[in-house]
Design an enzyme around this catalytic site. Structure first.
Site, PDB file in Angstrom:
ATOM      1  N   PRO A 136      19.212 -34.584  31.040  1.00  0.00           N
ATOM      2  CA  PRO A 136      20.585 -35.007  30.736  1.00  0.00           C
ATOM      3  C   PRO A 136      21.338 -33.997  29.879  1.00  0.00           C
ATOM      4  O   PRO A 136      22.552 -33.830  30.032  1.00  0.00           O
ATOM      5  CB  PRO A 136      20.384 -36.334  29.997  1.00  0.00           C
ATOM      6  CG  PRO A 136      19.109 -36.875  30.572  1.00  0.00           C
ATOM      7  CD  PRO A 136      18.237 -35.657  30.756  1.00  0.00           C
ATOM      8  N   TYR A 137      20.628 -33.322  28.971  1.00  0.00           N
ATOM      9  CA  TYR A 137      21.287 -32.277  28.193  1.00  0.00           C
ATOM     10  C   TYR A 137      21.848 -31.198  29.103  1.00  0.00           C
ATOM     11  O   TYR A 137      23.014 -30.808  28.993  1.00  0.00           O
ATOM     12  CB  TYR A 137      20.322 -31.659  27.183  1.00  0.00           C
ATOM     13  CG  TYR A 137      20.841 -30.364  26.597  1.00  0.00           C
ATOM     14  CD1 TYR A 137      21.964 -30.362  25.779  1.00  0.00           C
ATOM     15  CD2 TYR A 137      20.229 -29.143  26.880  1.00  0.00           C
ATOM     16  CE1 TYR A 137      22.468 -29.180  25.254  1.00  0.00           C
ATOM     17  CE2 TYR A 137      20.724 -27.963  26.364  1.00  0.00           C
ATOM     18  CZ  TYR A 137      21.841 -27.979  25.551  1.00  0.00           C
ATOM     19  OH  TYR A 137      22.346 -26.810  25.052  1.00  0.00           O
ATOM     20  N   ALA A 138      21.016 -30.702  30.009  1.00  0.00           N
ATOM     21  CA  ALA A 138      21.465 -29.656  30.926  1.00  0.00           C
ATOM     22  C   ALA A 138      22.629 -30.139  31.780  1.00  0.00           C
ATOM     23  O   ALA A 138      23.591 -29.397  32.023  1.00  0.00           O
ATOM     24  CB  ALA A 138      20.302 -29.216  31.811  1.00  0.00           C
TER      25      ALA A 138
END
Length: 296
Positions: A136-138
């Site tokens: 999710p960060y990416a």
């Protein structure tokens, strides 16, 4: 008059960027939801609270150059709390862009993205590689890029994008690999190594990253471009452990931990586009900087 705004100025990389820009005699203002760590002008603000702060809108529109670093940036937490990453990284960025996109004085908006957008790479990648976000960060960083690119098309945002590879250096968060290794050495405690240590990263000293961003902020003929900020120095976690332990008489015991969801097996970049555009190159060596780390 050149006036620079650095969002995320109280973070690990942000503090070094502000210091680098101030060393050039520039008028720099930091913005962060945390309290300021650098000398100079500072705006204490969460970008999620920006929409209704109309007096601040007027002030932000007076800046000529912007480096947008503010973001949640820890992969494991993004897996367990993805909503935080959508809010802080995507919505926070759109709030800032809504204020600045058509601001008459802004001549450069430097978005700081991440190598994480590439996902695990089978070979070192340049900027033409297709994004394959694995966390999710990416995904939130790729969403930032997409919105900023749309703002460039719709409103003329003078966008440049930097994709940072793995940073290390003074002031890094204590839960990151190198600070955790150094702490284990200092305290004589066990070090928990994720997976088997064969996973690799392209390691860049934070002062080199700050220098690269300062160069991109003012470089000619870079607008609209995406630039990898990498040292082309791919080293495994196991090798990082060996290098750190070589500087102590009694290395700590290493214990294995399970792989973390969302972590990449391999991440390596090609940085010739940045070098050609700005003349940037990394300084020193990884081992030399690790020696320095024992004096942090």
């Amino acid at each position: 008059m050149t006036r620079v705004l650095v969002t995320g100025s109280s973070g690990f990389i942000g503090r070094h960027v502000v210091t680098r820009l101030q060393s050039d005699g520039l008028d720099v203002t930091g913005l962060d939801r945390r309290t300021g760590h650098n000398s100079g002008d500072f705006i204490h603000k969460d970008l999620l609270d920006l929409r209704e702060d109309f007096p601040l809108h007027h002030r932000l529109k007076s800046f000529t150059h912007v480096i947008h670093l503010a973001a949640e940036a820890y992969v494991p937490t993004s897996v367990t709390h993805p909503d935080r990453y959508v809010q802080n990284n995507v919505i926070g960025t759109t709030n800032l862009i809504e204020v600045l996109a058509a601001a008459p004085h802004v001549t450069r908006f430097l978005l700081v993205s991440s190598c994480e957008v590439y996902g695990t790479t089978s070979l070192p990648v340049d900027e033409s590689a297709a994004p394959r976000p694995a966390s999710p960060y990416a995904a939130s960083k790729l969403s930032q890029e997409a919105f900023c690119q749309a703002a460039a098309q719709c409103w003329g945002l003078p966008l440049v994008t930097a994709r940072l590879f793995n940073n290390y250096g003074p002031g890094q968060q204590p839960d990151r690999l190198i600070p955790a290794l150094i702490r284990a050495c200092a305290e004589g405690t066990e070090f928990s190594m994720t997976s088997d240590g064969s996973q690799t990263r392209d390691w860049v000293h934070v002062r080199d990253t700050a220098d690269a961003l300062a160069r991109l902020l003012f470089a000619d003929d870079v607008q609209g471009g995406i630039y990898n900020v990498c040292a082309e120095n791919e080293v495994s976690v196991h090798e990082i452990c060996r290098l750190v332990f070589s500087h102590v008489e009694e290395p700590p015991k290493v214990v294995r931990a399970s792989a973390i969801e969302g972590h990449l097996r391999r991440s390596a970049g090609i940085g010739r586009k940045l070098r050609k555009a700005t003349g940037w190159s990394p300084s020193g060596s990884l081992d030399g900087h690790l020696k320095e780390a024992f004096t942090y």
